[in-house]
Enzyme design. Sequence first.
Site, PDB file in Angstrom:
ATOM      1  N   SER A   1      32.548  15.401  96.304  1.00 47.17           N
ATOM      2  CA  SER A   1      32.806  14.052  95.794  1.00 47.17           C
ATOM      3  C   SER A   1      33.039  13.132  96.976  1.00 47.17           C
ATOM      4  O   SER A   1      33.635  13.527  97.984  1.00 47.17           O
ATOM      5  CB  SER A   1      34.035  14.044  94.880  1.00 47.17           C
ATOM      6  OG  SER A   1      34.471  12.719  94.619  1.00 47.17           O
TER       7      SER A   1
ATOM      8  N   HIS B   1      32.251  28.620  68.313  1.00 47.22           N
ATOM      9  CA  HIS B   1      32.698  27.262  67.944  1.00 47.22           C
ATOM     10  C   HIS B   1      33.759  26.758  68.924  1.00 47.22           C
ATOM     11  O   HIS B   1      34.595  25.915  68.568  1.00 47.22           O
ATOM     12  CB  HIS B   1      33.241  27.228  66.509  1.00 47.22           C
ATOM     13  CG  HIS B   1      32.302  27.808  65.505  1.00 47.22           C
ATOM     14  ND1 HIS B   1      31.223  27.123  65.010  1.00 47.22           N
ATOM     15  CD2 HIS B   1      32.278  29.041  64.924  1.00 47.22           C
ATOM     16  CE1 HIS B   1      30.565  27.880  64.154  1.00 47.22           C
ATOM     17  NE2 HIS B   1      31.186  29.059  64.084  1.00 47.22           N
TER      18      HIS B   1
END
Length: 531
Positions: free
Chosen positions: A359, A235
């Site tokens: 990038s 979780h």
Amino acid sequence: MHAADFRSIACVPVHCRTALGGGDVSADSGSRAETSGEPQDLNTDCMLSRTQQRGTADVEQGGSTSAERPYCYLTVGRAVRRKDEGAACDIQRVRAYPVSCPSGGAVAADAERAPGSGGGASIFAGGNAFLESYLESFGPEQAQEVKTIERTTNHDVKAIEYALKAKFKELPELDAVSEFTHFACTSEDINNLAHALQLKAAISNQMLSHMDQVIAAIGELAKDTAEMPLLCRTHGQAASPSTMGKEMAIFAYRLQRQRQQLAAVPILGKIAGAVGNYNAHLSAYPEVDWQSVCHKFVKSLGLTPNPYTTQIEPHDYMAEIFQTVMRFNNVLVDFDRDMWSYISVGYFRQRTIAGEVGSSTMPHKVNPIDFENSEGNLGVANAVMDHLSNKLPISRWQRDLTDSTVIRNLGVGFAQSVLSYQSTLRGISKMLPDAEAMHSDLNTNWEVLAEPIQTVMRRYAVPEPYEKLKAFTRGQRVTEESMKKFVNDLEDVPEEAKAKLLELTPMNYIGNAVTQTHDLMAKLGQVEDTL
């Protein structure tokens, strides 16, 4: 009719189940056979045998009576693929020249009727070479000839048939039997076998080999990181530790199971006519066991005969193939996402490639593009294969054409999958595990030791152990010092047990993760043995 349907037919005694008509046959024990009479139709489910039995042909009349006749038949016609030099060869249709047999059993034909001499000469050598040459030289020009015919027929398979028959006119021995091109077949008899062979080749030559590379690469990653402790997250929250190697081993094992299931799917085929009952076959030659003949032919292609079909092979096996590949791909998506996340938290660094840009504006970026590309392409692959697996098994009554347009995309899902596998492999090749980053994360999460401590407390009947650890750890940052103080303050737990608990750290509380990882190769072998 595929070019491969023509094979050399050696002039040897023929064992036939047949109905013969017309023409006298004479026996002769001389050194070569003499032809006698006109060619006869031999309606047969014949086996050409290389076992020479006194130069005779055994003739079984419909299975009810039999007689051994001292005759041989020099056959000219369509022969189904011979598997190897010593194997029998099924005949669907032949022209038989009655000849006398030499004592040695081999038959020689009159040169005018069948080129070549005796002693097992092949009467189809010229036709066979012609067809093989045509097949090897088939290119855009020949394909355009088919497409030109198709503009008139508006039917692709019929156009191929007409193109072949036109080509056969260049060789008399083929032209003589050209009407047995596409004999008793429906178009789907041709197409389903072609599609099956395409799938068989794609799975053998591409899918399984790429899957094996992915599994091997993940297996190597598991071995390299077998003893690197890892903070697990369930979780998204800190959970009991494992090792990075064991988490990689899970993926290798899961992928191997799906890979083996794909390899085990039988690839089916049919050549049973317009509605799967051999109607046309039996109307022409009712004495032939057509189902047996056709099943043997399908097997000779390396396929599994489907005994129950309509006009089409129902495509259930295709759905099984695509759904298996989809499961493999889903496991790989799971792997890609986990690797993306491990890179994100610094458990893996990426090897930089000179000249690459992460990038257009942020020079520092080294993005996990390989795993991202893999995940994206796997989504496209699964979308296509999901539609194929849901659509192809459904066809109205004995056949509609909805499968025909869909099945043209047979290779799309495979191609997208292979692109994904290659991207995943590139991503793995750049991985540099950072054991220090993993250790640092573990060392700031001592609360994960709440599980073993409360479990040992249960062993010694300490009241409400779970609740006590919950109150101590839930929502709080636990340090090494505070955890050891909790252990030392425990009552009703023997000192020896306390000492063992105090030896535990988030870095060594990993169960048998290392052993499981080292056992991976044996486990992968067990998967192969059980599937």
